[in-house]
Design a protein around this motif. Structure first.
Motif, mmCIF file in Angstrom:
data_model
loop_
_atom_site.group_PDB
_atom_site.id
_atom_site.type_symbol
_atom_site.label_atom_id
_atom_site.label_comp_id
_atom_site.label_asym_id
_atom_site.label_seq_id
_atom_site.Cartn_x
_atom_site.Cartn_y
_atom_site.Cartn_z
ATOM 1 N N LEU A 46 -89.092 32.453 54.100
ATOM 2 C CA LEU A 46 -88.999 31.104 53.550
ATOM 3 C C LEU A 46 -88.382 31.117 52.159
ATOM 4 C CD1 LEU A 46 -92.486 29.800 54.667
ATOM 5 C CD2 LEU A 46 -90.325 29.690 55.868
ATOM 6 N N SER A 47 -88.191 29.917 51.626
ATOM 7 C CA SER A 47 -87.664 29.766 50.279
ATOM 8 C C SER A 47 -88.410 28.617 49.611
ATOM 9 C CB SER A 47 -86.164 29.458 50.345
ATOM 10 O OG SER A 47 -85.962 28.108 50.725
ATOM 11 N N PRO A 48 -88.175 28.384 48.316
ATOM 12 C CA PRO A 48 -88.830 27.250 47.653
ATOM 13 C C PRO A 48 -88.532 25.906 48.295
ATOM 14 C CG PRO A 48 -87.927 28.779 46.039
ATOM 15 C CD PRO A 48 -87.445 29.239 47.372
ATOM 16 N N SER A 49 -87.517 25.839 49.124
ATOM 17 C CA SER A 49 -87.179 24.577 49.796
ATOM 18 C C SER A 49 -88.352 24.049 50.613
ATOM 19 C CB SER A 49 -85.965 24.772 50.707
ATOM 20 O OG SER A 49 -84.834 25.166 49.973
ATOM 21 N N ILE A 50 -89.139 24.951 51.196
ATOM 22 C CA ILE A 50 -90.296 24.528 51.980
ATOM 23 C C ILE A 50 -91.292 23.798 51.089
ATOM 24 C CG2 ILE A 50 -92.266 25.313 53.352
ATOM 25 C CD1 ILE A 50 -89.701 25.601 54.836
ATOM 26 N N LEU A 51 -91.533 24.350 49.912
ATOM 27 C CA LEU A 51 -92.492 23.739 48.996
ATOM 28 C C LEU A 51 -91.961 22.415 48.448
ATOM 29 C CD1 LEU A 51 -95.193 23.951 47.556
ATOM 30 C CD2 LEU A 51 -94.073 25.280 45.769
ATOM 31 N N ILE A 52 -90.672 22.378 48.119
ATOM 32 C CA ILE A 52 -90.072 21.128 47.663
ATOM 33 C C ILE A 52 -90.194 20.072 48.754
ATOM 34 C CG2 ILE A 52 -87.907 20.001 47.028
ATOM 35 C CD1 ILE A 52 -87.080 22.630 45.679
ATOM 36 N N GLY A 53 -89.883 20.459 49.998
ATOM 37 C CA GLY A 53 -90.003 19.527 51.110
ATOM 38 C C GLY A 53 -91.422 19.039 51.308
ATOM 39 N N PHE A 54 -92.384 19.931 51.134
ATOM 40 C CA PHE A 54 -93.791 19.548 51.273
ATOM 41 C C PHE A 54 -94.152 18.451 50.276
ATOM 42 C CE2 PHE A 54 -98.138 20.243 49.582
ATOM 43 C CZ PHE A 54 -98.861 19.886 50.708
ATOM 44 N N PHE A 55 -93.764 18.632 49.018
ATOM 45 C CA PHE A 55 -94.079 17.625 48.013
ATOM 46 C C PHE A 55 -93.338 16.320 48.281
ATOM 47 C CE2 PHE A 55 -95.897 21.022 45.426
ATOM 48 C CZ PHE A 55 -96.955 20.357 44.826
ATOM 49 N N VAL A 56 -92.106 16.410 48.729
ATOM 50 C CA VAL A 56 -91.357 15.192 49.042
ATOM 51 C C VAL A 56 -92.059 14.418 50.152
ATOM 52 C CG1 VAL A 56 -89.205 14.307 50.028
ATOM 53 C CG2 VAL A 56 -89.133 16.069 48.253
ATOM 54 N N LEU A 57 -92.555 15.122 51.155
ATOM 55 C CA LEU A 57 -93.270 14.467 52.253
ATOM 56 C C LEU A 57 -94.567 13.828 51.759
ATOM 57 C CD1 LEU A 57 -92.755 17.123 55.074
ATOM 58 C CD2 LEU A 57 -91.636 14.900 54.876
ATOM 59 N N ILE A 58 -95.308 14.546 50.923
ATOM 60 C CA ILE A 58 -96.547 14.000 50.353
ATOM 61 C C ILE A 58 -96.257 12.735 49.564
ATOM 62 C CG2 ILE A 58 -98.226 14.388 48.507
ATOM 63 C CD1 ILE A 58 -99.290 15.744 50.792
ATOM 64 N N TRP A 59 -95.270 12.815 48.662
ATOM 65 C CA TRP A 59 -94.955 11.668 47.810
ATOM 66 C C TRP A 59 -94.424 10.495 48.624
ATOM 67 C CZ3 TRP A 59 -92.159 15.583 44.216
ATOM 68 C CH2 TRP A 59 -93.113 16.214 43.389
ATOM 69 N N THR A 60 -93.591 10.783 49.609
ATOM 70 C CA THR A 60 -93.050 9.708 50.439
ATOM 71 C C THR A 60 -94.165 8.993 51.185
ATOM 72 O OG1 THR A 60 -90.944 10.878 50.742
ATOM 73 C CG2 THR A 60 -91.478 9.147 52.335
ATOM 74 N N GLY A 61 -95.038 9.769 51.836
ATOM 75 C CA GLY A 61 -96.138 9.170 52.582
ATOM 76 C C GLY A 61 -97.070 8.367 51.695
#
Length: 275
Positions: free
Chosen positions: A140-155
């Protein structure tokens, strides 16, 4: 409307800090969330200040901080996983201290002292396992973590706006009177759409894997929000703190990820590779 503007500005500052720390260095991200962990644990204990139970504030913060740091070092590969056994002797310290405090509900105090280790410190440390490729074993890369936060914030954001505009039917009125089915559905749909959108730019996961991750975030994030609402309702307070204008306290701001982070970590490590 004023509260919405304040909430948005505060959220924008935190988004900048979190994303900036991710891009700067894994240790800067870990350091930022060490502060979040300590402040969240302190808020947790403060919620019980008027209750009969009296958790051990200073020992609890120290134990939570040490467990957090051990997990971070394991995630970074600086320590082997068995180093976490060092935390085992720490767990008996509250029992020993409580012998000398002469409080009315000693085992309630011990339980409340140790609970933030599981509820706050470990889930926040799980974020760094999503950050570090070698820790997951999934390339994996930090992209997974960035995506996780984006999903949290979006929801969270779209659920808040959707509930504010269209909320009519209460999702869990006994625990959270303001949370609505309409807001939750709107937030969930936007998060699923964001999961698909992330797959266009972040190729570490396929589109279906991102959408599944979004679904996990939506469901577990909602339960994380409700769990923190249950905590506040049990001590009869509206917010966990006042340090974050428009959001309340640190627990109010990061409640969703306390349950979703461990679940997403399990998904990334054990489920998504077989999909």
């Amino acid at each position: 409307m004023k509260n919405l503007i304040i909430r948005t500005l505060t959220g924008a500052v935190f988004v900048s800090l979190v994303i900036g720390s991710m891009l700067w260095d894994p240790f800067s991200f870990a350091g930022l969330f060490l502060v979040v962990a300590v402040m969240s644990v302190f808020e947790f204990y403060r919620l019980f200040r008027l209750q009969e139970a009296k958790p051990q504030v200073v020992p609890g913060i120290i134990i939570s901080g040490i467990v957090y740091l051990l997990l971070i070092l394991i995630a970074r590969g600086e320590l082997i996983p068995s180093a976490l056994l060092f935390a085992a002797p720490l767990m008996v310290i509250p029992f020993i201290i409580e012998l000398y405090r002469r409080k009315t509900v000693p085992f309630n105090n011990i339980a409340l002292t140790l609970l933030p280790v599981i509820y706050i410190a470990a889930p926040l440390a799980a974020l760094s396992f999503l950050f570090v490729p070698s820790a997951s074993g999934a390339g994996l890369s930090p992209s997974i973590l960035i995506g996780f936060f984006v999903l949290i914030w979006t929801g969270d954001t779209m659920a808040y706006l959707g509930g504010w505009a269209f909320g009519r039917h209460r999702l869990f009125e006994r625990i959270s009177p303001k949370k609505s089915w309409e807001g939750s559905i709107i937030g969930g749909l936007f998060a699923l759409g964001m999961g698909w959108f992330l797959s266009i730019y972040f190729k570490e996961l396929s589109s279906i894997q991102w959408v599944i991750m979004a679904a996990i975030v939506v469901v577990t994030g909602t339960f994380g929000d409700l769990a923190e609402s249950l905590l506040k309702r049990s001590v009869d307070v509206k917010d966990s703190g006042r340090m974050l204008p428009g959001h309340g306290g640190f627990l109010d701001r990061f409640d969703s990820l306390l349950i979703s982070a461990p679940c997403v970590l399990a998904y990334i490590n054990y489920i998504h590779p077989i999909l």
